[in-house]
Design a protein around this motif. Structure first.
Motif, short mmCIF file in Angstrom:
data_model
loop_
_atom_site.label_atom_id
_atom_site.label_comp_id
_atom_site.label_asym_id
_atom_site.label_seq_id
_atom_site.Cartn_x
_atom_site.Cartn_y
_atom_site.Cartn_z
N LYS A 520 0.83 -1.20 0.00
CA LYS A 520 0.00 0.00 0.00
C LYS A 520 0.87 1.26 0.00
N GLN A 521 1.96 1.22 0.75
CA GLN A 521 2.87 2.37 0.77
C GLN A 521 3.59 2.54 -0.56
N ILE A 522 3.97 1.42 -1.19
CA ILE A 522 4.61 1.48 -2.51
C ILE A 522 3.67 2.10 -3.53
N ARG A 523 2.44 1.61 -3.54
CA ARG A 523 1.45 2.13 -4.50
C ARG A 523 1.20 3.62 -4.26
N LYS A 524 1.06 4.01 -3.01
CA LYS A 524 0.79 5.41 -2.69
C LYS A 524 1.95 6.29 -3.17
N LYS A 525 3.18 5.85 -2.88
CA LYS A 525 4.35 6.63 -3.28
C LYS A 525 4.42 6.79 -4.80
N LEU A 526 4.15 5.70 -5.53
CA LEU A 526 4.19 5.76 -6.99
C LEU A 526 3.08 6.65 -7.54
N ASN A 537 -11.43 14.66 -25.66
CA ASN A 537 -12.75 14.42 -26.23
C ASN A 537 -13.41 13.15 -25.70
N ASP A 538 -12.60 12.20 -25.27
CA ASP A 538 -13.14 10.90 -24.91
C ASP A 538 -12.99 10.68 -23.40
N HIS A 539 -14.12 10.75 -22.68
CA HIS A 539 -14.06 10.59 -21.22
C HIS A 539 -13.69 9.17 -20.82
N LEU A 540 -13.84 8.20 -21.73
CA LEU A 540 -13.48 6.81 -21.42
C LEU A 540 -11.97 6.61 -21.33
N GLU A 541 -11.20 7.62 -21.81
CA GLU A 541 -9.74 7.50 -21.75
C GLU A 541 -9.23 7.37 -20.33
N VAL A 542 -10.03 7.81 -19.35
CA VAL A 542 -9.61 7.68 -17.96
C VAL A 542 -9.41 6.22 -17.60
N PHE A 543 -10.12 5.33 -18.26
CA PHE A 543 -10.00 3.90 -17.98
C PHE A 543 -8.74 3.29 -18.59
N ARG A 544 -8.00 4.08 -19.37
CA ARG A 544 -6.74 3.62 -19.94
C ARG A 544 -5.54 4.30 -19.31
N ALA A 545 -5.78 5.38 -18.55
CA ALA A 545 -4.69 6.20 -18.03
C ALA A 545 -4.47 6.04 -16.54
N GLY A 546 -5.49 5.66 -15.80
CA GLY A 546 -5.35 5.51 -14.36
C GLY A 546 -4.93 6.80 -13.69
N ASN A 547 -3.86 6.74 -12.89
CA ASN A 547 -3.37 7.92 -12.18
C ASN A 547 -2.52 8.83 -13.06
N GLY A 548 -2.25 8.40 -14.29
CA GLY A 548 -1.53 9.25 -15.23
C GLY A 548 -0.11 8.79 -15.49
#
Length: 557
Positions: A520-526, A537-548
């Motif tokens: 959990k700490q590793i994931r949070k740090k990353l 234009n495509d709001h569904l892109e969030v499902f391909r990008a995650g946290n960026g």
């Protein structure tokens, strides 16, 4: 019963079968079951075929799964090698306290990117398809770092060790494993220096073989779990990051395969450990659809085959455990090949010849969902089939349908029915693994690559969680099957397979500073260091990008 388990029921009663089992109690095992590895309540084991029925029915057993083929998550490769005229100088450095683990195929230990001061960076390679050397797993052979060092100056080092990393690489395009390892761990002599450039390496070569026409198909789910066991045992008490750029199309995409449950058991019980996976390259594969079906409604799902496709094909339908659905299969000439009864296994017959089987399971024990699995033996001889799904009883009505990956003869759904969300690979949907999509690092816009798979998981969790460079990445090129040792070459490949090791190497940097971090700490740090992805234009892109976008500068500093 698991569909693949049904298929292997018949045969020599004294043959030893490799299985994955989920236990009712992690401390109690069924009789006539030899445990090989264990993570929480998930075990890999060996069972004689004659004892399979009693083990399956045992009160100690919650779920039994037969091995499932695991393909490499490869996408694009150029049939060209890049020679490097000058090498970078590599200074002596202290080895990292973090082990880099890799499950893949084709590790070229003679490549200069993995040799420091004349010594290999590989601590050990388990070549699972090699000749058995008596190890605890019962197959393959272990190659130690000292054995590699002994042959590095030999004229024929591969022959001396009995392991050639490029045995399946006829055209010199480079193996997947060497390229992936170079992205993370290159010392900078040939390829660009990786962030894990001084990490010791423990690798599992699952081998490559022709399955469904694909030479990128590796071992199977049992061997994968045992590969994880091997890396963690060899790493001992040291922190470890494991990269797995592997996976197919199918399964329930809820993170509850026994492989994924084993991954979560590892990550929640062992500090200083991360497992990084590619999200898959299936956004444009036309291999997924979903919908909602009402009671007494029938939905047609057209399934198209490639011309002259004689490879096996597979389709899976997953739906709510409280619903009941039936399936009818019709070919392009309107011949009814199958009219199923719910939860009954039936043969698919065309012109009086068995061309496949439809297996229908109620309440699969890990997901609670009902599961329809249509397996074709390659004799369908059709342009397309219509799979008619009928709602016999539907309180929920939602279904998801996947066509399994087939690199030589990929069948597809009718394009207008295709859904591009929920296309992550089959084994990357666990809660705690870190899953990576790919973007084009050569563009100013840094757009997500057209093939990079999309989440979310079927149960609504974000996968992938980050995106990293994945377009025409130049990295270490292994020897071809005709070479006796590596030349100073790079090769170029694209895919989420290339993005995952980049992130894995950054997590090495996190654990070098914080070796006792839990997952959990590793994931949070990353995630907190990521640059957000800008939705246009495509709001569904969030499902391909995650946290960026991962940001190496923030992680390292």
């Amino acid at each position: 019963m698991d569909p693949r388990l049904k298929i292997i029921l018949q045969g020599n009663p004294k043959e030893e079968l490799s299985l994955l089992i989920r236990l009712t109690n992690e401390k109690k095992y069924p009789k006539n079951c030899k445990v090989v590895s264990q993570f929480g309540d998930i075990i890999s084991c060996r069972v004689l075929r004659e004892n399979l029925g009693s083990v399956y029915a045992s009160l100690e057993v919650k779920s039994v799964k037969a091995p499932r083929v695991i393909p490499a998550d490869d996408f694009e490769q150029e049939n060209q090698a890049y020679y490097v005229e000058t090498r970078h100088s590599v200074s002596n450095k202290q080895p990292s306290n973090v082990v880099f683990g890799l499950i893949d195929f084709g590790f070229d230990f003679t490549h200069q990117d993995f040799i420091d001061n004349g010594k290999t960076r590989f601590e050990k390679i388990w070549t699972q398809s090699g000749r058995f050397d008596g190890n605890k797993y019962g197959y393959g052979k272990m190659i130690s770092g000292s054995q590699i060092n002994d042959v590095l100056q030999e004229q024929f080092p591969f022959r001396k060790l009995g392991y050639h990393p490029g045995q399946s690489d006829l055209f010199g395009i480079g193996t997947h494993g060497t390229h992936v390892l170079g992205i993370a761990c290159s010392n900078g002599k040939v390829s660009e220096k990786g962030f894990a450039s001084n990490s010791p390496v423990i690798a599992v070569d699952m081998g490559s073989n022709l399955v469904n026409g694909s030479n990128l198909s590796l071992g199977d789910s049992v061997k994968l779990v045992e590969g994880l066991d091997f890396i963690l045992r060899e790493a001992g008490n040291r922190p470890v990051v494991i990269n797995m750029s592997l996976g197919g199309h199918g399964d329930a995409h809820t993170g509850q395969t026994l492989v994924e449950q084993a991954i979560d058991a590892i990550l929640t019980r062992r500090k200083g450990t991360a497992i990084v996976q590619s999200t898959g390259n299936y956004f444009q594969a036309k291999a997924h659809t979903f919908g909602d079906i009402k009671q007494n409604e029938t939905i047609d799902i057209p399934w198209f085959f490639k011309k002259n496709d004689f490879t096996p094909n597979e389709l899976e339908i997953w739906y709510d455990g409280n619903d009941i659905m039936s399936v009818t299969v019709i070919d392009e000439n309107k011949n009814v090949l199958l009219k199923s009864i719910p939860f009954k296994d039936e043969m698919i017959v065309k012109n009086n010849e068995e061309v496949g089987i439809c297996l229908h399971r109620k309440n699969e024990p890990n997901t609670g969902k009902n599961h329809i699995n249509i397996l074709i033996n390659g004799k369908q001889n059709s342009k397309f089939w219509i799979v008619q799904l009928h709602g016999v009883k539907t309180a929920n009505g939602r279904f998801h349908c996947y066509i399994e990956r087939d690199d030589k003869g990929q069948s597809i759904f009718l394009p207008k029915m295709v859904k591009t969300t929920h296309t992550t690979n089959s084994i990357c949907n666990s809660k705690y693994s870190i899953v990576v999509g790919a973007y084009n690092q050569t563009e100013k816009e840094r757009s997500i690559l057209s093939f990079s798979s999309s989440g979310p998981t079927i149960d609504g969790r974000m996968k992938p969680e980050v995106i990293a460079p994945g377009y025409k990445i130049k990295s270490s090129c292994s020897s071809s099957s005709r070479d006796v040792r590596a030349a100073d070459k790079l090769c170029s490949k694209s895919g989420s397979s290339m993005a995952a090791p980049y992130v894995a190497s950054l997590i090495v940097k996190i654990l070098e500073k914080n070796p006792d971090f839990n997952i959990k700490q590793i994931r949070k740090k990353l995630f907190e260091t990521c640059e957000p992805f800008s939705l246009k234009n495509d709001h569904l892109e969030v499902f391909r990008a995650g946290n960026g976008y991962v940001n190496p500068g923030k992680i390292i500093t």
